[in-house]
Each structure stands twice: as C-alpha cells, then as structure tokens.
Design an enzyme around this catalytic site. Structure first.
Site, mmCIF file in Angstrom:
data_model
loop_
_atom_site.group_PDB
_atom_site.id
_atom_site.type_symbol
_atom_site.label_atom_id
_atom_site.label_comp_id
_atom_site.label_asym_id
_atom_site.label_seq_id
_atom_site.Cartn_x
_atom_site.Cartn_y
_atom_site.Cartn_z
ATOM 1 N N ASP A 22 30.734 37.812 34.119
ATOM 2 C CA ASP A 22 31.758 36.759 34.068
ATOM 3 C C ASP A 22 33.049 37.124 33.339
ATOM 4 O OD1 ASP A 22 30.733 34.853 35.662
ATOM 5 O OD2 ASP A 22 30.136 33.461 34.074
ATOM 6 N N LYS A 25 35.468 40.866 36.563
ATOM 7 C CA LYS A 25 35.554 42.129 37.299
ATOM 8 C C LYS A 25 35.959 41.913 38.756
ATOM 9 C CE LYS A 25 31.238 42.838 36.192
ATOM 10 N NZ LYS A 25 31.034 41.720 35.242
ATOM 11 N N THR A 26 35.308 40.944 39.384
ATOM 12 C CA THR A 26 35.576 40.721 40.804
ATOM 13 C C THR A 26 36.961 40.105 41.008
ATOM 14 O OG1 THR A 26 33.208 40.476 41.151
ATOM 15 C CG2 THR A 26 34.637 39.712 42.922
ATOM 16 N N HIS A 85 24.911 42.708 37.072
ATOM 17 C CA HIS A 85 24.472 43.635 36.049
ATOM 18 C C HIS A 85 23.411 44.611 36.583
ATOM 19 C CE1 HIS A 85 23.725 45.166 32.112
ATOM 20 N NE2 HIS A 85 22.467 44.793 32.150
HETATM 21 N N1 LIG Z 1 41.517 32.178 32.630
HETATM 22 C C1 LIG Z 1 41.076 33.187 33.362
HETATM 23 N N2 LIG Z 1 39.892 33.107 33.994
HETATM 24 C C2 LIG Z 1 39.475 34.153 34.726
HETATM 25 C C3 LIG Z 1 40.255 35.326 34.847
HETATM 26 N N3 LIG Z 1 39.601 36.207 35.633
HETATM 27 C C4 LIG Z 1 38.448 35.613 35.998
HETATM 28 N N4 LIG Z 1 38.370 34.371 35.452
HETATM 29 C C5 LIG Z 1 37.287 33.408 35.668
HETATM 30 O O1 LIG Z 1 36.090 33.946 35.092
HETATM 31 C C6 LIG Z 1 34.964 33.639 35.919
HETATM 32 C C7 LIG Z 1 34.223 34.913 36.278
HETATM 33 O O2 LIG Z 1 35.025 35.727 37.099
HETATM 34 P P1 LIG Z 1 34.401 36.871 38.013
HETATM 35 O O3 LIG Z 1 35.548 37.629 38.561
HETATM 36 O O4 LIG Z 1 33.410 36.305 38.953
HETATM 37 O O5 LIG Z 1 33.641 37.711 36.914
HETATM 38 P P2 LIG Z 1 32.700 38.992 37.129
HETATM 39 O O6 LIG Z 1 32.895 39.843 35.943
HETATM 40 O O7 LIG Z 1 32.947 39.583 38.463
HETATM 41 O O8 LIG Z 1 31.281 38.322 37.084
HETATM 42 P P3 LIG Z 1 29.861 38.994 37.562
HETATM 43 O O9 LIG Z 1 30.107 39.761 38.806
HETATM 44 O O10 LIG Z 1 28.983 37.803 37.760
HETATM 45 O O11 LIG Z 1 29.426 39.863 36.416
HETATM 46 C C8 LIG Z 1 35.515 32.880 37.123
HETATM 47 O O12 LIG Z 1 35.356 31.513 36.889
HETATM 48 C C9 LIG Z 1 36.973 33.272 37.136
HETATM 49 O O13 LIG Z 1 37.784 32.306 37.743
HETATM 50 C C10 LIG Z 1 41.520 35.378 34.172
HETATM 51 O O14 LIG Z 1 42.254 36.351 34.210
HETATM 52 N N5 LIG Z 1 41.858 34.284 33.442
HETATM 53 MG MG LIG Z 2 31.592 40.032 40.008
#
Ligand SMILES: Nc1nc2c(ncn2[C@@H]2O[C@H](COP(=O)(O)OP(=O)(O)OP(=O)(O)O)[C@@H](O)[C@H]2O)c(=O)[nH]1
Ligand SMILES: [Mg+2]
Length: 391
Positions: A22, A25-26, A85
């Site tokens: 979270d 990354k994506t 993960h």
């Molecule tokens: N405020 C803010 N929120 C963000 C940002 N980038 C991502 N988020 C939020 O963080 C949450 C997780 O984002 P993801 O991109 O799914 O995170 P991830 O690291 O890919 O998560 P996993 O693949 O599950 O490990 C989502 O609700 C996004 O909208 C950012 O730059 N700013």
């Molecule tokens: Mg992801």
C-alpha cells in the site's frame, strides 16, 4: 495481423518497484507510464491494467501482467510491479525479476515498514546493485516528517550495504501525477532522470551460450506453446535449436521471438521475451525449466554453497537448522526441495553464514556464483551463492 517489429535503439534495462504493501508501487508505476506517454515515449498503462491476474491477459504472447515497458530519452525499460508481497518474494528470490535497478517506494506518511526492510534485504541478496528511492505520497505528508523518513530510509539502505548517503531520494506523488498535477508530474520526471543517471547499463553477456529460465508457459491457440522470461545470457533468434531442460531434456526450435507483443529479429541478454517453441506440448515444459543452447548446460543435483541464514528480525527462523533440513530451494525460476548437509558443523543459527552441501530432489542447471534462496512455510529463511557443482 501484422505487428510492428521491436527496434533496438536504446540500451534496455530491467527495473521494478518494491516496498511495503500500500505504499503506492502500482500507482507510481501507472504514473510513470502516464508522464512518459505525455512525453510521447511510452503508452499509458492505467492502474487496473497493471494490477491484475495473468490469466486475464489474453492479448499477444508476451503479456506478463506486471511488466510494463517505456522509454526515456536514453533508455528502454521493462518495469515490473510485483502485485503483492508474496509475488515480490517469489520473483526476487527466483531471479525472475532480474532487476538491474530498483525503485524503493516508501510512503512519506508511514515511513519504513517491515516489508520495506525485507525488500531491501532481499534486493541486496539477489544482487540488485542500485536502488533509487521514491518517497511517495509526498502530497499528503508533512515536509519535516518526510525529512525524517528520508533520513531513516538512507540509514536502512546504508545498513544493508547500499550507498544510502548518496543515492537519489525523490519526493513524488503517484496519485497527483496520475491526476496531471504539473508539480507532481515534474517530480516523476525527476525520479526517471534519477533512474537514468544513477542506474548504470549493466554488462550483458551477449556472447555466452543462450540461456533463459522459464517464468511462464502459455498456449497460443493455433500457434503452440510459448515460454516467457528474461534472457539471462546470449542471444536467440527464430530458427535456433534449443534444449528445454526440465524433467528430461527435449530439443526443439524457436519459431517466434517477441518482446511486449512486438516481434524481434533477435533477443539478447537482459531482454524480456516470449519464445514460441515448435511442436512442444504444453505439459512438457513448466516454470523453472531452462531453455538453452543445446549442450551448454547440464542439470545437476549436488552443489556446495555459502549460505546466510536469516535472523528472526529479518523474518527468518528463530531456531537453528541442522543437517537433514529440507527447505524449498528457489534457483532462477525453479522451486525444488533440497536437503542440507552442514558437514562437521552441527547446526547453523539464524544470523550465521555457513558452508553447506545441498542435494536437490530434482536436477536443475547449476553453476558457480548462481544465487538461490531457501524458504519454508511461505517465508524466506536463507539465501546463498553456489560455489562448486558436484554432480
Ligand atoms: N495521497 C496519496 N495516496 C496515494 C499515493 N499513491 C498511492 N496512494 C494510495 O495508496 C493506496 C495504495 O496504492 P497502491 O498503488 O495500490 O499501493 P501498492 O504499493 O501497489 O500496494 P500493493 O500492491 O498492495 O502492495 C491507494 O489507495 C492509493 O490511492 C500518493 O502519491 N498520494
Ligand atoms: Mg500494487
């Protein structure tokens, strides 16, 4: 349908996003493709196209869910965003990702979390030499707190043998950049510039005999069996004879080479490719098999290695392991059980580095300096490097 061929005009590198669940990354991966598509050197890949299961991808033969490709002014990148993960661990320890550099994504709001540290440790063990940090969610973070997070991340990287003091740390907001906010699209450009300049083009062993470790096997109706993976060394082109080393060694011919849906005349070390293999039944090849120039490698069972046993703080075992211990070995993309012999040493404690002899349950192509990881019950408990291959 005729497809545009892949034209190699810039050096190709493999990079990827890693970091705690979270932390974004994506979202960051999607934002990178957006900024580059606005610059005209990439195609925008929205979040939900990156974050999906492989079976759902039905287009072309090279679709690998978590791979996106893009170009900066100086490089062509394949970028892997591991969906979760568990996938990260699997891809990293098996070398499937084969990253030349990594973008460590750390949320400026949360700072270092357990998987941040675990991913850095694994990256070091699997030989990722260069890390650039994206302090994400900087849109929502307090700047002073973000300064503290930056310090903390630099210290973590230094503690794991990276140049934490000097490596680039860029404050970004994947979310705001995706929305087109110029301040944050500029930050993504700054991150890409940092990757372009900080991660060097690795040495590619293009003159060595061809070898690819199979990551995925697909069937393309009407065309046959396709294997995907990163070319570890050498080059391969249509018409090449290859050996598929798995259960038994099979011989076949490469009848198609593609990268990201584009046909290639010849693929080389470092490229992410799909190979169409003539007349090979789908059930004769699986993830972990090696496709190589015939006669260049031999599957083996036994090797000696230096192995580090992870401490419990690093997510490893609490108790020592002893001779006869049989974890899963992750070698290239293969996953095979093996028995450990510690020789005169009775036990290996968490946190120790030991010399071991290993007998694998199934023969796989092995060679000195090849890395591996060992896992039990879904967690990584050790990592090592092969020293000698015995038979
Ligand atoms: N405020 C803010 N929120 C963000 C940002 N980038 C991502 N988020 C939020 O963080 C949450 C997780 O984002 P993801 O991109 O799914 O995170 P991830 O690291 O890919 O998560 P996993 O693949 O599950 O490990 C989502 O609700 C996004 O909208 C950012 O730059 N700013
Ligand atoms: Mg992801």
């Amino acid at each position: 349908m005729p497809k545009t061929a892949y034209v190699r005009t810039k050096p190709h590198l493999n990079i990827g996003t890693m970091g705690h669940v979270d932390h974004g990354k994506t979202t960051l991966t999607a934002a990178i493709t957006k900024v580059l598509s606005d610059r005209g050197t990439g195609t925008f890949v929205p979040f939900d196209r990156i974050d999906r299961a492989p079976e759902e991808a039905a287009r072309g033969i090279t679709i690998q869910i978590s791979h996106v490709e893009y170009e900066t002014d100086t490089r062509h990148y394949a970028h892997v965003d591991m969906p979760g993960h568990a996938d990260f661990i699997k891809n990293m320890v098996t070398g499937a990702a084969q990253l030349d550099g990594a973008i460590l994504v750390v949320s400026a709001l949360d700072g270092i979390m357990p998987q941040t540290a675990e991913h850095v440790l694994l990256a070091k063990q699997v030989g990722v030499r260069h890390i650039v940090v994206a302090l994400n969610k900087a849109d929502a973070g307090d700047p002073e707190l973000t300064d503290l997070v930056e310090l903390e991340v630099r210290e973590l990287l230094t503690a794991h043998g990276y140049d934490g003091e000097h490596l680039p740390v860029v404050r970004v907001s994947g979310l705001r950049a995706l929305e087109g906010d110029p301040r944050w699209t500029d930050a993504i450009s700054a991150l890409l510039d940092a990757v372009d300049t900080y991660v060097p083009v690795p040495e590619r062993y293009v003159d060595a005999p061809f070898l690819l470790s199979v990551e995925n096997v697909l069937t393309i109706t009407g065309r046959g069996t396709v294997v995907t993976g990163a070319v570890e060394r050498g080059t391969v082109r249509c018409g090449d004879q290859v050996a598929v080393l798995g259960g038994e060694t099979l011989h076949t011919v490469v009848t198609g080479v593609e990268t990201f849906g584009k046909p290639m005349e010849s693929a080389q070390a470092g490229d992410n490719v799909a190979l169409l293999l003539r007349g090979l039944p789908r059930d004769q090849v699986r993830r972990g098999d090696v496709v190589a120039r015939p006669g260049s490698v031999t599957p083996r069972h036994r090797f000696t290695a230096e192995m580090y046993v992870l401490s419990s703080e690093e997510g490893g075992r609490r108790t020592p392991l002893s001779t006869g211990y049989r974890p899963q070995f992750y070698i290239r993309t293969a996953d095979v059980v093996g028995a450990i012999d510690l020789g005169e040493r009775a036990v290996a404690r968490p946190g120790e580095t030991v010399t071991v002899t290993v007998e694998l349950g199934r023969a796989v192509p092995l060679e000195p300096s090849l890395g591996f990881a060992i896992r039990e019950g879904g967690r990584t408990v050790g990592a090592g490097t092969i020293r000698t291959v015995e038979g």
